[in-house]
Design an enzyme around this catalytic site. Structure first.
Site, mmCIF file in Angstrom:
data_model
loop_
_atom_site.group_PDB
_atom_site.id
_atom_site.type_symbol
_atom_site.label_atom_id
_atom_site.label_comp_id
_atom_site.label_asym_id
_atom_site.label_seq_id
_atom_site.Cartn_x
_atom_site.Cartn_y
_atom_site.Cartn_z
ATOM 1 C CG ASP A 54 -1.061 -0.157 4.015
ATOM 2 O OD1 ASP A 54 -2.229 -0.559 3.917
ATOM 3 O OD2 ASP A 54 -0.586 0.308 2.821
ATOM 4 C CG ASP B 153 6.929 -8.209 -6.182
ATOM 5 O OD1 ASP B 153 7.720 -8.776 -5.792
ATOM 6 O OD2 ASP B 153 5.574 -8.290 -5.778
#
Length: 1507
Positions: free
Chosen positions: A1173, A866
Site C-alpha cells: 500500500d 484468498d
C-alpha cells in the site's frame, strides 16, 4: 393598580425606574446637540474655501442624527412594565375561558423543515389550557405533502406528548428543545425514555420520507388527505386543501389518558399563477376565515413556524389582559417579544435585541400602542375583522366562543375550502382599510392589510387608529423562542425587508404622523417612526463613514481642534451617548462583547441593508422597476456554516451580494485613510495637524476596529465563509475546505529551541572526546553516533508537525449539485484465513459497507477470499439474505454504526434491556442472531452440510478444490444490482455483491494482498466499473454511513478535486483498552502526524479505509488539462446469463493473467514489498497526484487491534521491514521521489521508512550507559556542569511536549506511558529483526512474507487484555532480547546503588554519594527510567503465575545473558578493586575526598586498573 367595586385586577403596570434622572441626562445631550448644530452654522467655510461642501454635508448629517435622537426619546421617556395574575383569572373565569385559535404559518419545506414545523405545532397543542377550547391551524403556503405527512405524524404523537407534558409539567413543550436540555430524572426516566423513543421514531420516518422524496403508498393509504395531491399539484398552482386531522368536537379524539385533544387543521390555500396571494398576510386572512367556520375562537395567536411555545401558561397570561374587568375591553392585542434559542454567547449578528425588547417596545407600550410584530401575538378576533372600538355602557365584552356547529368534518372541510380560494377576496375589503360607511353597513371583514412587506406593523397601527389599545408583555419566562439567522447575508436580507416595509409605511397613507394624528398619542407616533425611519438613517451614516476619512487623508479638518471650546460638545455627546448605550445594554442583560457586536451590526445594517431599502422605496419602486416581495428567512444552513456560527466567525462567502462589496469597500477606505494619514503626518512631521484632526482620527480608527472581522475575511481566513477575492469566486462553492493547524508558530519556535539543544549536545560530544588511552573512548564515539542519529531523525519528524492541515466536507453542497450524477463506487473487502479472520467478522464488515447512505444501484461490494474457504462463501451467502432486512432497517432508523454486531452491542450498552428496544430493533436483532448462530455452527463443524450446499450453485465450485494454495478461480455474483428483482423487503434496490477467490497454484507467486486487490480491480471493471474504489480490510467495518459522500466531496470539487488521487481515512480500532496497553490506537500518528503529511499534499495509502480513483490505480499520470469526470454512470453492458458472465470473468483472476504484463509494476498495486500500500501510494504521488487525509468528526472505519504483545511486535516488524525495503528500493522517497513530490513529503515518508534503523541507536542507548554506570564510568556531563543544561532541556522539553501532544489527541497519562514502553519494545525487537531481515533479503538470504494478524484470541487472553495485563506467553527471540535488556538495566541499577552504599559506609562520608550522583546523574536517570518502563516485564518474568507470564526457559536464558553482560571481566575487576581499596582506606584513614575522586573520574579508574 386599583379597580372598581374592590375586584382585584388581572394585570398591573409599573413605570420603569430612573426615568427622572434619564430625562435630566437627555436634556444635557440635547444641549450638546444644539451646540454642535450651532458650531456647524457659525463655522461654515467661505465660498471657494476647501471643504465647504463637505462641511455642509456634515451639518446635514448631524442635523438628521439629532432629529432621529429626539424621536428615539419617545421610547425611553416613559417605560411601563406589565405583570399578570393567572391565579385570579383561574378563580374567576376557569369555566368561562374563551376559545383560542392558534395560527402557525410555513411557506417552504426546504428552508423551513417539516420536523421544525411540527415541533412548533406540538408545543402549541400542549398549552396548559382546556383542549376542547384550543384549535391549532397550520397554513402551508408550500402546499407540500411532506408537511402534511409530518403533521399527520405529529397528530399521532400528540396522543402521547400532550399527556406527558401535562403529567410532568415539562418546559419547554417543544419535543426537540425539551429532549436537547432534559436531565434524566429517576421519577420519570422510563416514561421519558419511552416518549423520546416515540419521538425519534417519528422524526426518522419524516426525515426518511423527505430524503427519499416520496411518501410511500402504505403511508398514503392511512389518510384520505393525500388524495388532494396529484401530479398537477405544484407549490404555485394547486386547489385549496383543508384537512381537519383532529376534530376537537369528536368525543373519540382522545389522548392515551382518555382526555380530549385540541382541534388540529391543515390548510394550503388555493394558489394560481394569475392570482396574487399576498404572502403571509394572505395566508393569515385565509386562516381567519377558515377558523371562523371550524372553531371561531375569540382569541387568535399567531406564530411563525420556527417560533415555538416556551411557556405553557402563555395563553392564560395573555387572557389576563383581555379579561380584566376594568381595562380588558379596550385591548385588541398582546404582543410578546421575539426571542431566539440559537443566539451565540456574544450574539455575533446582534439578534438578541435586549434593548428593543426590554426597553424600547415597553416604552411604546406606555402609550397603549404596542407594535404588532407578526409572531408571538394574541389578538381579539373582532379587532382583526376591522371592528372599531367603542365602549359598552357598563357592560363587559363577552369573549366566550359561541360556535356550535353540527356539520360533519367533511362538510366543514368543503365549506372551508371555498373560504381559502383565490377568488374569495375579489371585490371585498379583505386586506384593505374599512371605510366609515362600510362600518355603518356592518361589512367589517378586513384581516391583515396587504401591499406591504411588513403587513404586521401596518395592521397593528390600523387597529390602534380604530380606538383599540395594545400591550407589550415580556414575561419572566420567555413565551416564545425562534430561530435567528446564522449568516450575515440572511441577516441583512431580513433587515432590508423590515426596513423597506417600514419605510413604505412612512410614505404611505398609513404614516403615523398623518394617519395616526389625533387617533394615537404623539409619543406613539414618534415611537413607530423610530423603526419606520431605519432606512433613511443609511444616508447620514454613509456620509460619516466616508467623508471624514477622505478629508483626513487630504488634510482637511471637519471638527474643532482638541484645544478649542467647541471640542467639548462633540466629545461630550459622543462619550455620554455611547457610555449610556453601553450601560443600557448591560442593564438589559447584555455583555460588553454583545454591545460591541451591536455597534458593528448597526454600522453594517445602516450602510448596506438600510441603504438598499431606502433606494428601493425612493427610486426603484416609484419607477415601477420592482414590486413588493416577501423573502422567507432560511431556517437551515450547512454543517460548516453552522460550525462557524457556533464559533462566532462572521459568515460572508455564501453569497455574492453587492452589500458585501459596499461593506468591504468602506472597511478598506477607512483603513487606507487611517494608514495614509499617519504616514503623511510622519513624513511631513506635521503633528500640529494631528491635533486639528483628532476627531477624524478617532472616528476613522473606531471604524477600522469595528471592521476587523471584515479584514479577517478578506486577508486572513481560508474557509468557505471568507470574503471572495474576486467576483468569480462567488460562483464557486467548494465541496471541502482545508484549515491550517493552530499554534504552528509557537511550535516552530519551540522546535528551534530543541534543535539548538541537540546541536549543543553534539558540540559536547565532539569537544569532550576521551583521549586515546582513556577508558570509554569507543563508547563515547558510539554515543556520538547514536545522538547524531537521534538528532537527524528528530529533524525528519518535524516534517510531520511543521505544516499540519485539517479537512472538512460539505456533503449538502455535494447533494445539491450532484445527487443525480453520483458516480459508481466499488468496495473491495479482503480476507485471507477463516481461522484468523472469522467469517462472522468478515460479513459484518461487508454488511456495514452495503448499508452506506448512497444510491444502492451505484454501490458494488466485492469480497476477495484468498483462503478460498467455503465457510466464508456460506457466511457471505447468509449475509446477502440478511441484507434485505438490514439495509432498509439501517436507513429507516439512520442507525450508526451499520455493522450489525457493533450496532447491537452499542444499543445493549445504552439501554437497560431489550424492553427499551423498538419492535423493529428486536426483529432485526433476532434475524442477526439466527444468522450468526448458523454461521458459527458451520464454522465450529468445519464444513458446510449437504443440505445447505443444495441451496446455492456456488458451492459446486469447491468440487475441484484441492487446498487454499491450489484451486481454480471461484467467482459468484450473489446479488446482481442490475437485476430489477434484486430488492430488499421494502422494494428498494440492493447493492451488487460478489464473491471472488482468485486462482492459486503452488508454482505461481500470488503476491499476497496486492495480488488480491489487482484481481478485484480487473473483475470489478467488467461487472460494475465504478470510477471510485474503496479498499477495506475484513476487520475494518464502516462506522460512518456518510463516508462515501465525504470522500466524493474531495474527488468532485470543481476547483481542486481533479488533483486528488485517493482519500485516506485513519485506522481506528474499537477494541483498544482505556490506557492502550499496546499503543495500538496509533493516536499520535492518526491525529497529529498524518495531518502533517497532508499539509504537503500526500498522506500514505495505508491499505484500508482508502478511496481511490480507478484510473489512477490503472497507472494514469496527472495532467492539469485532462480532468477525470466522476459523474458518469456505469456503462458496462452484459450479454448472456449471470452464470455465463461469471465464467467469462474467471480468467481475469487466473494465475497466468498477469504474465508478461505491467500488473504489479505500472498498473495496479505494486508487488515485491510487505507494505504494497505504501509503495503504491508513493508511486501515485510521484505521478503528480495529491492525496487527502480525512479524519472526520465521526470515525470512518473501526477495526480490531492486536491484543497480545507478540501480535503487536510481529505486526510492527512487517510494517517497519516493508518500509525499510522501500527506502532501499528504486521507489525510495530519498531519490525516486526527488523533484516529484515536495521536500516535506519526502521527509515525511522517510520518517516511517527509517523506523527499522532506529533500532541500532536505541539498543546502544539502552545497554551501554547502564553497563558503564555499573563500571563507574561517566558518559554524560555532571549535574553541576553547564553542559548538563542542553541534555536536561532536550529530554524534559521533548517528553513534556510528547505528553501534551498525546493528551491533546484524547489519550491518558497512563496511555502515554504505555506508548513510551511500546516505543522502546518496538525499537529494540521488531525494528531490529526488520533491519536484519531487510539486509539479509538484500543479499538474497530471505524472501518477503506477508504475516496475517490474528483477529481472535483465547478467552483468558482476552480477559487479561481487558484488565490491561501484558501478554507474553511466547518463547519468541524478540522476548529474549526484551527480557535481557530489562534485566541488564535492573542489575546495573541495583549494582551501582549497592556499591555506592557500601563505599560510602566504608569511607564514612555521605558526600561521596552526592558527588557520584552528580557525576552519574543522567546515567542513573536513564537506567532508572528503563527499569520503571520495564516493570510489566519484571512481573512477567518473576511474579505472575498465569499463562500470560514469560516462559521459564526464556526467563533463565535472559538471566544468564544479562548476568554475563553485567559481570564481564572489567566489571568484576573494578568491583573487587574498589572493595579492597575501601578496606585499605578504612584501615589507614585515607580521606574521603581522595577516595571519591578515585571512584568518580575515569582517568583515575584507568590508573587503578594498571595497579
Amino acid at each position: 393598580m386599583g379597580s372598581d367595586q374592590g375586584v382585584q385586577p388581572l394585570f398591573e403596570t409599573k413605570e420603569g425606574k430612573g426615568r427622572v434622572a434619564y430625562r435630566v441626562f437627555a436634556a444635557t445631550i440635547m444641549v450638546g446637540i444644539c451646540l454642535i448644530w450651532l458650531y456647524r452654522i457659525e463655522q461654515v467655510p467661505r465660498a471657494g474655501e476647501e471643504g465647504r461642501w463637505a462641511w455642509i454635508g456634515m451639518f446635514m448629517a448631524e442635523l438628521w442624527f439629532g432629529l432621529y435622537w429626539i424621536i428615539t426619546q419617545s421610547v425611553r421617556w416613559k417605560v411601563l412594565y406589565s405583570s399578570t395574575f393567572k391565579d385570579r383569572l383561574s378563580l374567576r373565569y376557569e369555566d368561562k375561558l374563551p376559545g383560542v385559535d392558534i395560527f402557525v404559518c410555513t411557506a417552504d419545506p426546504k428552508i423551513e423543515p417539516p420536523t421544525m414545523v411540527i415541533n412548533t405545532i406540538l408545543s402549541a397543542m400542549s398549552y396548559n389550557y382546556p383542549p376542547e377550547k384550543l384549535s391549532v391551524y397550520l397554513s402551508d403556503d408550500g402546499g407540500s405533502e411532506f408537511t402534511f405527512y409530518a403533521l399527520l405524524e405529529a397528530s399521532n404523537f400528540s396522543k402521547y406528548w400532550v399527556p406527558f407534558c401535562k403529567k410532568f409539567n415539562v418546559e419547554p413543550r417543544n419535543p426537540e428543545a425539551y429532549f436537547a436540555q432534559v436531565i434524566n430524572d429517576n421519577d420519570i426516566s422510563q416514561e421519558l425514555s419511552d416518549i423520546k423513543k416515540k419521538y425519534d421514531d417519528m422524526k426518522n420516518r419524516i426525515e426518511s420520507a423527505i430524503t427519499k422524496g416520496r411518501i410511500s403508498k402504505e403511508m398514503k393509504d392511512q389518510h384520505k388527505g393525500f388524495l388532494e395531491w396529484n401530479d398537477e399539484v405544484t407549490k404555485q398552482n394547486h386547489q385549496s386543501i383543508v384537512q381537519i386531522i383532529i376534530d376537537g368536537k369528536d368525543i373519540n379524539a382522545l389522548d392515551k389518558e382518555g382526555c380530549r385533544l385540541p382541534t388540529l387543521t391543515y390548510m394550503a390555500r388555493e394558489k394560481r399563477p394569475g392570482c396574487p396571494h399576498n404572502f403571509k398576510a394572505g395566508a393569515i386572512n385565509a386562516l381567519i376565515r377558515v377558523s371562523s367556520e371550524i372553531s371561531n375562537g375569540s382569541i387568535i395567536l399567531k406564530l411563525d413556524c420556527d417560533m415555538y411555545a416556551n411557556n405553557a401558561d402563555a395563553i392564560r397570561e395573555a387572557l389576563c389582559f383581555f379579561m380584566d374587568e376594568k381595562r380588558g375591553n379596550e385591548i385588541a392585542f398582546v404582543q410578546h417579544p421575539h426571542w431566539f434559542s440559537n443566539i451565540t454567547k456574544n450574539d455575533i449578528y446582534s439578534y438578541y435585541n435586549n434593548v428593543i425588547h426590554e426597553l424600547e417596545l415597553a416604552g411604546i407600550s406606555s402609550y397603549n400602542a404596542a407594535m404588532y410584530c407578526g409572531t408571538g401575538c394574541f389578538h381579539r378576533r373582532e379587532s382583526l375583522s376591522g371592528r372599531k372600538y367603542f365602549k359598552y355602557h357598563g357592560e363587559k365584552r363577552d369573549i366566550e366562543t359561541k360556535k356550535n356547529d353540527e356539520r360533519t368534518v367533511h362538510q366543514l372541510e368543503e365549506a372551508s375550502k371555498a373560504l381559502a380560494n383565490c377568488g374569495y377576496e375579489k371585490n371585498t375589503q379583505w386586506g384593505k382599510e374599512v371605510s366609515f360607511l362600510l362600518l355603518l353597513l356592518l361589512i367589517i371583514k378586513m384581516g391583515l392589510v396587504y401591499g406591504c412587506a411588513v403587513e404586521d406593523i401596518v395592521t397593528g397601527l390600523a387597529i390602534q387608529c380604530r380606538g383599540w389599545k395594545s400591550m407589550f408583555y415580556n414575561p419572566q419566562r420567555k413565551a416564545f423562542l425562534g430561530v435567528a439567522p446564522t449568516t450575515l447575508d440572511i441577516s441583512l436580507v431580513q433587515y432590508k425587508r423590515w426596513a423597506e416595509g417600514m419605510f413604505q409605511i412612512f410614505f404611505s397613507k398609513y404614516c403615523p404622523f398623518i394617519y395616526g394624528h389625533g387617533k394615537i398619542k404623539l409619543g406613539a407616533q414618534m415611537g413607530y417612526c423610530v423603526y419606520l425611519l431605519w432606512a433613511p438613517m443609511s444616508l447620514p451614516t454613509l456620509y460619516y463613514v466616508i467623508v471624514p476619512p477622505l478629508c483626513l487623508l487630504r488634510g482637511i479638518s471637519l471638527f474643532p481642534e482638541a484645544s478649542s471650546p467647541w471640542f467639548i460638545p462633540f466629545a461630550y455627546v459622543f462619550i455620554a451617548k455611547n457610555i449610556y448605550s453601553f450601560f443600557e445594554a448591560l442593564s438589559c442583560g447584555s455583555t460588553p462583547k454583545i454591545w460591541w457586536n451591536l455597534q458593528r451590526m448597526m454600522i453594517i445594517k445602516r450602510t448596506t441593508a438600510f441603504l438598499f431599502a431606502f433606494v428601493d422605496v425612493i427610486i426603484v419602486k416609484p419607477l415601477g422597476l420592482s414590486q413588493t416581495a416577501f423573502a422567507v428567512t432560511a431556517k437551515v444552513v450547512t454543517e460548516d456554516v453552522s460550525k462557524r456560527y457556533e464559533q462566532e466567525i462572521m459568515e460572508f462567502g455564501s453569497s455574492s451580494s453587492i452589500m458585501f462589496t459596499i461593506l468591504g469597500t468602506l472597511a478598506m477606505l477607512n483603513l487606507f485613510c487611517l494608514v495614509g494619514a499617519a504616514i503623511l503626518k510622519m513624513i511631513l512631521q506635521d503633528f500640529r495637524a494631528l491635533e486639528n484632526s483628532i476627531c477624524q482620527v478617532f472616528l476613522c480608527g473606531t471604524m477600522v476596529l469595528i471592521n476587523f472581522p471584515v479584514y479577517e475575511a478578506m486577508f486572513i481566513r481560508k474557509d468557505k465563509g471568507r470574503l471572495p477575492f474576486s467576483g468569480g469566486d462567488n460562483d464557486y462553492v467548494p465541496l471541502f475546505e482545508t484549515r491550517k493547524g493552530k499554534g504552528r508558530a509557537v511550535y516552530r519556535v519551540f522546535a528551534v529551541s530543541i534543535f539548538v539543544g541537540i546541536c549543543l549536545i553534539w558540540g559536547y560530544r565532539v569537544s569532550h572526546i576521551p583521549s586515546r588511552n582513556e577508558n570509554g573512548r569507543w563508547v563515547w564515539f558510539g554515543l556520538l553516533a547514536a545522538e547524531l542519529w537521534f538528532g537527524f531523525y528528530w529533524v525528519l519528524t518535524q516534517a510531520l508537525r511543521w505544516n499540519q492541515v485539517y479537512r472538512s466536507t460539505f456533503k449538502d453542497n455535494l447533494s445539491q449539485r450532484y445527487e443525480k450524477e453520483l458516480p459508481g463506487v466499488d468496495i473491495f473487502v479482503c480476507t485471507a484465513d477463516p481461522l484468523m479472520e472469522p467469517p462472522i467478522m468478515v460479513i459484518n464488515t461487508v454488511l456495514s459497507v452495503m448499508s452506506y447512505d448512497y444510491p444502492p444501484k451505484k454501490l458494488s461490494v466485492y469480497l476477495s477470499d484468498d483462503a478460498g474457504s467455503e465457510l466464508t462463501f456460506y457466511a457471505l451467502m447468509e449475509a446477502s439474505h440478511f441484507s434485505k432486512h438490514w439495509i432498509p432497517f439501517s436507513r429507516k432508523f439512520n442507525v450508526e454504526p451499520r455493522s450489525p454486531a457493533a450496532y447491537f452491542d452499542s444499543i445493549s450498552e445504552d439501554s437497560l434491556g431489550d424492553h427499551s428496544l423498538s419492535e423493529d430493533q428486536v426483529a432485526a436483532k433476532k434475524l442477526y442472531e439466527e444468522m450468526e448462530n448458523r454461521i458459527q455452527a458451520a464454522t465450529n463443524l468445519g464444513r458446510i452440510s449437504e443440505e445447505i450446499k443444495m441451496k446455492h450453485k456456488g458451492f459446486s465450485q469447491w468440487d475441484a478444490y484441492s487446498s487454499r494454495h491450489d484451486h481454480d478461480t471461484i467467482l459468484q455474483i450473489l446479488i446482481d444490482g442490475k437485476d430489477p428483482l434484486a430488492n430488499d423487503i421494502e422494494g428498494c434496490a440492493l447493492p451488487t455483491l460478489v464473491y471472488l477467490a482468485r486462482e492459486k497454484r503452488p508454482q505461481h507467486p500470488h503476491n499476497f494482498k496486492a495480488g488480491a486487490l489487482n484481481s478485484l480491480i480487473r473483475v470489478s471493471s467488467k461487472i460494475s466499473n465504478g470510477p471510485v474504489i474503496l479498499t477495506v480490510d475484513c476487520d475494518m467495518y464502516s462506522n460512518n454511513s456518510q463516508s462515501v459522500r465525504d470522500a466524493l466531496c474531495f474527488f468532485m470539487d470543481e476547483e481542486k478535486g481533479h488533483e486528488v488521487a485517493f482519500v485516506q481515512y485513519p485506522q481506528t480500532f474499537g477494541n483498544v483498552t482505556k490506557n492502550e496497553m499496546y499503543s495500538s490506537s496509533l493516536r499520535v500518528i492518526r491525529d497529529i502526524e498524518f495531518h502533517g503529511l497532508d499539509g504537503y499534499g500526500g498522506p500514505f495509502y495505508i491499505g484500508t479505509g482508502c478511496f481511490h480513483r480507478r484510473e489512477i490505480l490503472l497507472g494514469r499520470e496527472f495532467c492539469k488539462e485532462n480532468k477525470i469526470v466522476l459523474k458518469s454512470e456505469n456503462d458496462t453492458k452484459r450479454e448472456g446469463s449471470v452464470p455465463e458472465f461469471e465464467e467469462e470473468l474467471k480468467s481475469l483472476a487466473s494465475c497466468s493473467y498477469e504474465k508478461n504484463t505491467q500488473w504489479g509494476e505500472e498498473i495496479g498495486l505494486k508487488y515485491g514489498c510487505p507494505v504494497e500500500d505504501v509503495i503504491t501510494g508513493i508511486s501515485i504521488n510521484c505521478k503528480g497526484w495529491k492525496s487527502v487525509y480525512f479524519n472526520s468528526g465521526r470515525t470512518g472505519f473501526v477495526g480490531v487491534a492486536a491484543t497480545t504483545l507478540p501480535q503487536t511486535l510481529v505486526q510492527h516488524k512487517r510494517w517497519s521491514e516493508g518500509d525499510f525495503q522501500i527506502l532501499l528500493s528504486k521507489y525510495s522517497p530519498a531519490w525516486y521521489a526527488y523533484g516529484r513530490i515536495s521536500f516535506g513529503l519526502q521527509l515525511g515518508y522517510c520518517c516511517y521508512c527509517l523506523w527499522a534503523p532506529n533500532c541500532l541507536a536505541t539498543l546502544f542507548y539502552s545497554i551501554v550507559p547502564s553497563l558503564y554506570l555499573l563500571r563507574g564510568i561517566s558518559l554524560f556531563p555532571p549535574g553541576t556542569s553547564l553542559w548538563f543544561v542542553p541534555f536536561a532541556y532536550v529530554m524534559f522539553a521533548k517528553y513534556t511536549y510528547s505528553l501534551a501532544e498525546f493528551l491533546s489527541s484524547g489519550g491518558t497519562i497512563l496511555g502515554w506511558w504505555n506508548d513510551q514502553r511500546i516505543w522502546l519494545y518496538k525499537r529494540t525487537s521488531s525494528y531490529l529483526f526488520a533491519f536484519i531481515d531487510t539486509l539479509l533479503r538484500s543479499v538474497g538470504f530471505s524472501e518477503s512474507a506477508f504475516v496475517i494478524t490474528a483477529k481472535v484470541c483465547d478467552q483468558d487472553v482476552s480477559a487479561r487484555y481487558e484488565k490491561e495485563i501484558m501478554e507474553f506467553g511466547d518463547s519468541s527471540s524478540m522476548f529474549t532480547i526484551l527480557a535481557t535488556l530489562a534485566l541488564v538495566n535492573l542489575f546495573s541499577l541495583i549494582g551501582v546503588i549497592s556499591k555506592k552504599v557500601y563505599v560510602a559506609a566504608a569511607a564514612m562520608d555521605r558526600a561521596i554519594n552526592v558527588r557520584v550522583v552528580d557525576t552519574m546523574l543522567l546515567q542513573i536517570l536513564l537506567c532508572g527510567l528503563l527499569v520503571l518502563i520495564n516493570w510489566p516485564m519484571y512481573k512477567g518474568l518473576f511474579s505472575r503465575k498465569d499463562n500470560g507470564k514469560m516462559p521459564s526457559s526464556l526467563t533463565a536464558k535472559s538471566l544468564v545473558l544479562a548476568l554475563s553482560a553485567c559481570l564481564s571481566r572489567d566489571a568484576i575487576a573494578w568491583f573487587e578493586l574498589n572493595i579492597s581499596y575501601n578496606t585499605m582506606a578504612g584501615e589507614i584513614g585515607i580521606g574521603s575526598s581522595t577516595f571519591s575522586a578515585n571512584v568518580i573520574t575515569t582517568e583515575q579508574n584507568h590508573s587503578l586498573y594498571k595497579l
